[in-house]
Design a protein around this motif. Structure first.
Motif, PDB file in Angstrom:
ATOM      1  N   ALA A   1      -3.548  13.947  12.180  1.00  0.00           N
ATOM      2  CA  ALA A   1      -3.748  12.988  13.265  1.00  0.00           C
ATOM      3  C   ALA A   1      -2.986  11.692  13.009  1.00  0.00           C
ATOM      4  CB  ALA A   1      -5.229  12.691  13.437  1.00  0.00           C
ATOM      5  N   THR A   2      -2.440  11.117  14.066  1.00  0.00           N
ATOM      6  CA  THR A   2      -1.673   9.884  13.937  1.00  0.00           C
ATOM      7  C   THR A   2      -2.531   8.640  14.150  1.00  0.00           C
ATOM      8  OG1 THR A   2      -1.061  10.024  16.280  1.00  0.00           O
ATOM      9  CG2 THR A   2       0.458  11.005  14.679  1.00  0.00           C
ATOM     10  N   GLN A   3      -3.792   8.834  14.465  1.00  0.00           N
ATOM     11  CA  GLN A   3      -4.724   7.720  14.589  1.00  0.00           C
ATOM     12  C   GLN A   3      -6.082   8.153  14.071  1.00  0.00           C
ATOM     13  OE1 GLN A   3      -5.743   6.711  18.739  1.00  0.00           O
ATOM     14  NE2 GLN A   3      -4.690   8.584  19.368  1.00  0.00           N
ATOM     15  N   GLY A   4      -6.965   7.214  13.866  1.00  0.00           N
ATOM     16  CA  GLY A   4      -8.265   7.538  13.317  1.00  0.00           C
ATOM     17  C   GLY A   4      -9.210   8.123  14.343  1.00  0.00           C
ATOM     18  N   PRO A   5     -10.274   8.788  13.877  1.00  0.00           N
ATOM     19  CA  PRO A   5     -11.228   9.412  14.795  1.00  0.00           C
ATOM     20  C   PRO A   5     -11.974   8.407  15.671  1.00  0.00           C
ATOM     21  CG  PRO A   5     -12.040   9.494  12.540  1.00  0.00           C
ATOM     22  CD  PRO A   5     -10.620   9.044  12.473  1.00  0.00           C
ATOM     23  N   SER A   6     -12.010   7.145  15.245  1.00  0.00           N
ATOM     24  CA  SER A   6     -12.732   6.144  16.041  1.00  0.00           C
ATOM     25  C   SER A   6     -11.913   5.638  17.222  1.00  0.00           C
ATOM     26  CB  SER A   6     -13.136   4.960  15.155  1.00  0.00           C
ATOM     27  OG  SER A   6     -11.986   4.326  14.623  1.00  0.00           O
ATOM     28  N   THR A   7     -10.614   5.980  17.254  1.00  0.00           N
ATOM     29  CA  THR A   7      -9.777   5.565  18.388  1.00  0.00           C
ATOM     30  C   THR A   7      -9.209   6.745  19.165  1.00  0.00           C
ATOM     31  OG1 THR A   7      -7.833   5.401  16.942  1.00  0.00           O
ATOM     32  CG2 THR A   7      -9.129   3.393  17.261  1.00  0.00           C
ATOM     33  N   ALA A   8      -9.170   7.921  18.554  1.00  0.00           N
ATOM     34  CA  ALA A   8      -8.661   9.111  19.252  1.00  0.00           C
ATOM     35  C   ALA A   8      -9.637   9.532  20.347  1.00  0.00           C
ATOM     36  CB  ALA A   8      -8.462  10.245  18.262  1.00  0.00           C
ATOM     37  N   ARG A   9      -9.095   9.849  21.519  1.00  0.00           N
ATOM     38  CA  ARG A   9      -9.940  10.267  22.647  1.00  0.00           C
ATOM     39  C   ARG A   9      -9.454  11.636  23.143  1.00  0.00           C
ATOM     40  NH1 ARG A   9     -13.140   6.000  24.084  1.00  0.00           N
ATOM     41  NH2 ARG A   9     -12.406   3.971  23.330  1.00  0.00           N
ATOM     42  N   PRO A  10      -9.966  12.699  22.554  1.00  0.00           N
ATOM     43  CA  PRO A  10      -9.528  14.047  22.925  1.00  0.00           C
ATOM     44  C   PRO A  10      -9.975  14.419  24.333  1.00  0.00           C
ATOM     45  CG  PRO A  10     -11.447  14.161  21.504  1.00  0.00           C
ATOM     46  CD  PRO A  10     -11.036  12.723  21.533  1.00  0.00           C
ATOM     47  N   GLY A  11      -9.216  15.302  24.952  1.00  0.00           N
ATOM     48  CA  GLY A  11      -9.589  15.766  26.275  1.00  0.00           C
ATOM     49  C   GLY A  11     -10.474  16.992  26.201  1.00  0.00           C
ATOM     50  N   ASP A  12     -10.998  17.400  27.340  1.00  0.00           N
ATOM     51  CA  ASP A  12     -11.819  18.604  27.387  1.00  0.00           C
ATOM     52  C   ASP A  12     -10.981  19.805  26.939  1.00  0.00           C
ATOM     53  OD1 ASP A  12     -14.346  19.986  28.418  1.00  0.00           O
ATOM     54  OD2 ASP A  12     -12.747  21.081  29.471  1.00  0.00           O
TER      55      ASP A  12
ATOM     56  N   LYS B   1     -17.138  16.164  28.688  1.00  0.00           N
ATOM     57  CA  LYS B   1     -16.099  17.023  28.127  1.00  0.00           C
ATOM     58  C   LYS B   1     -16.620  17.749  26.902  1.00  0.00           C
ATOM     59  CE  LYS B   1     -14.087  13.200  25.434  1.00  0.00           C
ATOM     60  NZ  LYS B   1     -12.917  12.297  25.251  1.00  0.00           N
ATOM     61  N   ARG B   2     -15.980  18.874  26.622  1.00  0.00           N
ATOM     62  CA  ARG B   2     -16.329  19.670  25.433  1.00  0.00           C
ATOM     63  C   ARG B   2     -15.214  19.535  24.392  1.00  0.00           C
ATOM     64  NH1 ARG B   2     -16.555  25.209  28.340  1.00  0.00           N
ATOM     65  NH2 ARG B   2     -14.835  24.120  29.356  1.00  0.00           N
ATOM     66  N   VAL B   3     -15.622  19.217  23.174  1.00  0.00           N
ATOM     67  CA  VAL B   3     -14.674  19.079  22.074  1.00  0.00           C
ATOM     68  C   VAL B   3     -15.103  20.010  20.945  1.00  0.00           C
ATOM     69  CG1 VAL B   3     -13.635  17.510  20.382  1.00  0.00           C
ATOM     70  CG2 VAL B   3     -14.232  16.665  22.675  1.00  0.00           C
TER      71      VAL B   3
ATOM     72  N   GLU C   1     -16.730  11.576  29.052  1.00  0.00           N
ATOM     73  CA  GLU C   1     -15.288  11.771  29.164  1.00  0.00           C
ATOM     74  C   GLU C   1     -14.472  10.747  28.392  1.00  0.00           C
ATOM     75  OE1 GLU C   1     -14.602  11.867  33.362  1.00  0.00           O
ATOM     76  OE2 GLU C   1     -14.949  14.043  33.483  1.00  0.00           O
ATOM     77  N   ASP C   2     -15.020   9.552  28.163  1.00  0.00           N
ATOM     78  CA  ASP C   2     -14.283   8.527  27.433  1.00  0.00           C
ATOM     79  C   ASP C   2     -14.653   8.478  25.948  1.00  0.00           C
ATOM     80  OD1 ASP C   2     -16.845   7.558  27.685  1.00  0.00           O
ATOM     81  OD2 ASP C   2     -16.222   5.502  28.184  1.00  0.00           O
ATOM     82  N   ALA C   3     -15.392   9.473  25.460  1.00  0.00           N
ATOM     83  CA  ALA C   3     -15.834   9.480  24.060  1.00  0.00           C
ATOM     84  C   ALA C   3     -14.668   9.697  23.096  1.00  0.00           C
ATOM     85  CB  ALA C   3     -16.888  10.563  23.853  1.00  0.00           C
ATOM     86  N   THR C   4     -14.797   9.120  21.921  1.00  0.00           N
ATOM     87  CA  THR C   4     -13.811   9.306  20.865  1.00  0.00           C
ATOM     88  C   THR C   4     -14.178  10.532  20.029  1.00  0.00           C
ATOM     89  OG1 THR C   4     -15.011   7.965  19.255  1.00  0.00           O
ATOM     90  CG2 THR C   4     -13.475   6.813  20.730  1.00  0.00           C
ATOM     91  N   THR C   5     -13.266  10.906  19.146  1.00  0.00           N
ATOM     92  CA  THR C   5     -13.569  12.022  18.235  1.00  0.00           C
ATOM     93  C   THR C   5     -14.747  11.662  17.342  1.00  0.00           C
ATOM     94  OG1 THR C   5     -11.251  12.718  18.208  1.00  0.00           O
ATOM     95  CG2 THR C   5     -12.635  13.495  16.411  1.00  0.00           C
TER      96      THR C   5
END
Length: 210
Positions: free
Chosen positions: A46-57, A97-99, A129-133
């Protein structure tokens, strides 16, 4: 070969051994949780941390606990399960969304002293939908532990202590920290050799000048 020359060569060999012993020790690494993103069948760091990454469904995010020097040699999450497998029993929900998450606690070789890594797990997080990893991870793998710099230190309570500490690469469960210097025993042994060699040079020169 004269006694002085022999003694001199002995001293030179001893000094060379001393210099070698004082050189860099085994490579060191850091014990930490690395963060990965799944692109088809391939994991990418990952190029960013889990607290800023926002994966899609439909995204697949992974975490792996291991000892590595940097991202270039970091260990990837194991297993081949994709979104279709991990979230197979989780229907889509409007507005959420589902991650799919893969949490790999690593091997015993990378575990801190006295700790045993839990079995690898997968989970399907259903989040806004706007949740981070990090938000998704918190719904399925509590307790999480962070340090004062927001570095992810523990997932599911593992490990119980430590956070990105420097360790001797390959030390495994021993987990010893390293300052990069030679061991006391080795340094002492080299010191004895140097003293003996220096004494031999002095004795040879004394006999020559007598």
């Amino acid at each position: 070969m004269t006694a002085v020359r022999r003694a001199g060569l002995l001293l030179l060999a001893a000094l060379t051994l001393c210099a070698t012993a004082a050189g860099p020790a085994a490579a060191t690494g850091y014990r930490y949780w690395s963060f990965w993103e799944r692109d088809g069948a391939r994991w990418t760091y990952a190029t960013q941390g889990p607290s800023t990454a926002r994966p899609g469904d439909g995204s697949v995010e992974g975490f792996r606990f291991a000892v590595s020097e940097d991202s270039s040699d970091a260990s990837q999450p194991r297993g081949t399960a994709g979104f279709g497998t991990i979230c197979a029993d989780t229907p889509a929900v409007g507005g959420r969304k589902r991650v799919a998450l893969v949490v790999d606690f690593g091997t015993a070789a990378d575990a801190p002293a006295g700790e045993k890594p839990p079995a690898r797990r997968t989970a399907c997080a259903v989040v806004p939908e706007d949740a981070t990893t990090a938000d998704a991870l918190a719904t399925v793998a509590k307790p999480l532990r962070y340090d004062t710099n927001a570095l992810l230190c523990a997932i599911g309570g593992y490990p119980a202590r430590g956070c990105g500490e420097k360790v001797t690469a390959g030390a495994g469960a021993a987990g010893g920290t390293s300052d990069g210097g030679p061991s006391v025993g080795l340094a002492a042994g080299v010191g004895v050799v140097v003293v003996v060699a220096a004494g031999a040079v002095w004795q040879a020169r004394r006999r020559k000048n007598a």
